[in-house]
Design a protein around this motif. Sequence first.
Motif, short mmCIF file in Angstrom:
data_model
loop_
_atom_site.label_atom_id
_atom_site.label_comp_id
_atom_site.label_asym_id
_atom_site.label_seq_id
_atom_site.Cartn_x
_atom_site.Cartn_y
_atom_site.Cartn_z
N ASP A 87 0.83 -1.19 0.00
CA ASP A 87 0.00 0.00 0.00
C ASP A 87 0.87 1.25 0.00
N SER A 88 0.25 2.41 0.02
CA SER A 88 0.96 3.67 -0.17
C SER A 88 1.76 4.09 1.05
N ASP A 89 1.25 3.80 2.24
CA ASP A 89 1.92 4.33 3.42
C ASP A 89 3.22 3.60 3.71
N ILE A 90 4.23 4.37 4.15
CA ILE A 90 5.53 3.83 4.53
C ILE A 90 5.57 3.79 6.04
N GLU A 91 5.59 2.56 6.60
CA GLU A 91 5.45 2.40 8.05
C GLU A 91 6.74 1.99 8.74
N CYS A 92 7.79 1.72 7.98
CA CYS A 92 9.01 1.17 8.56
C CYS A 92 10.00 2.24 9.02
N ILE A 93 9.63 3.50 8.89
CA ILE A 93 10.46 4.59 9.38
C ILE A 93 9.54 5.76 9.73
N ASP A 94 9.87 6.48 10.79
CA ASP A 94 9.03 7.59 11.26
C ASP A 94 9.89 8.82 11.53
N PHE A 95 9.30 9.98 11.33
CA PHE A 95 9.96 11.22 11.69
C PHE A 95 9.93 11.40 13.21
N VAL A 96 10.99 12.00 13.74
CA VAL A 96 11.05 12.37 15.15
C VAL A 96 10.88 13.88 15.23
N TYR A 97 9.92 14.32 15.99
CA TYR A 97 9.55 15.74 16.03
C TYR A 97 10.13 16.41 17.28
N PRO A 98 10.24 17.77 17.26
CA PRO A 98 9.75 18.68 16.21
C PRO A 98 10.71 18.80 15.03
N ILE A 99 10.15 19.24 13.89
CA ILE A 99 10.93 19.55 12.69
C ILE A 99 10.69 21.01 12.36
N GLU A 100 11.76 21.74 12.13
CA GLU A 100 11.64 23.16 11.80
C GLU A 100 11.74 23.34 10.29
N ALA A 101 10.87 24.18 9.73
CA ALA A 101 10.86 24.44 8.29
C ALA A 101 10.88 25.94 8.04
N GLU B 3 17.10 8.90 0.56
CA GLU B 3 17.75 7.59 0.61
C GLU B 3 17.31 6.80 1.84
N LEU B 4 17.22 7.47 2.99
CA LEU B 4 16.82 6.77 4.21
C LEU B 4 15.39 6.24 4.12
N ILE B 5 14.49 7.07 3.60
CA ILE B 5 13.09 6.64 3.49
C ILE B 5 12.95 5.51 2.47
N GLU B 6 13.61 5.65 1.32
CA GLU B 6 13.52 4.60 0.30
C GLU B 6 14.08 3.28 0.81
N ALA B 7 15.20 3.35 1.53
CA ALA B 7 15.83 2.12 2.03
C ALA B 7 14.96 1.41 3.05
N ALA B 8 14.14 2.17 3.78
CA ALA B 8 13.31 1.58 4.85
C ALA B 8 11.92 1.19 4.38
N THR B 9 11.57 1.50 3.14
CA THR B 9 10.19 1.34 2.67
C THR B 9 9.65 -0.07 2.90
N TYR B 10 10.46 -1.10 2.62
CA TYR B 10 9.99 -2.49 2.78
C TYR B 10 10.87 -3.22 3.78
N ASP B 11 11.32 -2.50 4.81
CA ASP B 11 12.32 -3.02 5.73
C ASP B 11 11.71 -3.69 6.96
N CYS B 12 10.39 -3.83 7.02
CA CYS B 12 9.77 -4.42 8.20
C CYS B 12 8.43 -5.04 7.82
N ASP B 13 7.88 -5.81 8.76
CA ASP B 13 6.51 -6.31 8.62
C ASP B 13 5.58 -5.18 9.05
N GLU B 14 4.75 -4.67 8.13
CA GLU B 14 3.90 -3.52 8.44
C GLU B 14 2.68 -3.89 9.27
#
Length: 355
Positions: free
Chosen positions: A145-159, A219-230
């Motif tokens: 499916d579309s969601d990537i669950e094997c990696i998460d952002f750690v907050y806060p993030i400044e933009a 690169e980090l997100i792509e590498a983790a996309t299928y890196d776990c059992d979702e």
Amino acid sequence: MRLLKNTITILFAGIILFSSCRSEETIIIDPPIANAITPFSKAAVLMERTTLKDGSKDNIIDQANCITIKLPITVVANGTELVISDDTDYQDIEDIFDEFTDDNDTITIAFPIKIILSDYTVIEVNNTEELENFKQDCSGENEVDSDIECIDFVYPIEASLFNTSNEQIGTTSITNDEMLHKFIKDIDENIVVTLDFPVKLKKANGEYVYANNIDDLEELIEAATYDCDEDDDNDYNDDDCDECTQEDVKKFFRDFQELKVYKFERNGDDLHEQYQNYIFWFKEDGTIKVFLNNDHLYGTWELSGTGNDITLNITINDLPDFNENWKLHEITRESDEYEIDLRNGDDQLIFAKNI
């Protein structure tokens, strides 16, 4: 609902208001192109997918990975009415479903309910037919499916926000997935966004990683996309073994050396009575010793995998019914009895030890 977009609009209005009398104090910079996030860019798409709301935690109720039912709700599970107030209450449903393996598990939802879509839109649903219509937009059980669950952002993030003249027009602090998802989705084509690097992320195995620029982030997100059992099964929490380890299994076998078959079903046949007098000893050296009266049988066992994907291979040549790559389902204590529950499709094997 469009708070961030409105914020950006207000910032633009401010620029127009004082543009005629702008002083030398106005910040004008040229953000590197490599670190710019623009609408539909690779980084923007990956960030959107990573921050989609995962709907699998309540699959035991709705069987829909892209929908989350807003709590509290009332359900009837196998004839028992339950009020589901928070995530821990899903276990109550599973306990009812796991009580018997030869029955048909049913669940009825008391409508109306509210559902949360993967983009955090909240919708009221009045009946089963309406819910089914929304479920059709979800991928099936354990499908990609579309969601990537094997990696998460750690907050806060400044933009930081820049206009087309490379003038900084504002900053914002992002504190959760919903806020980041809407922020990225609402980037205007006349706005340039940069993040305050490094950005911290957490992988499914608990490891923290850092992105120092946009390329690193992609690169980090792509590498983790299928890196776990979702954990997109239609049970609850992939049956409680997210935190299971091979050491948990080894410790169970060390602590309980004389195990009996508590439940055994294969290919629709109940084999418990056939093997209820056998005693199993899973030894630390990877061998199995089976006792039946004065007879001894021998075999081997081997573990592989991690978390909710641990497999126990059993090979006993004289007892072919047991020979299988069994998936670890649960290790539990029921009153004065400890159990290890193994599954293979619809087949089930439970070893137990009374203490």
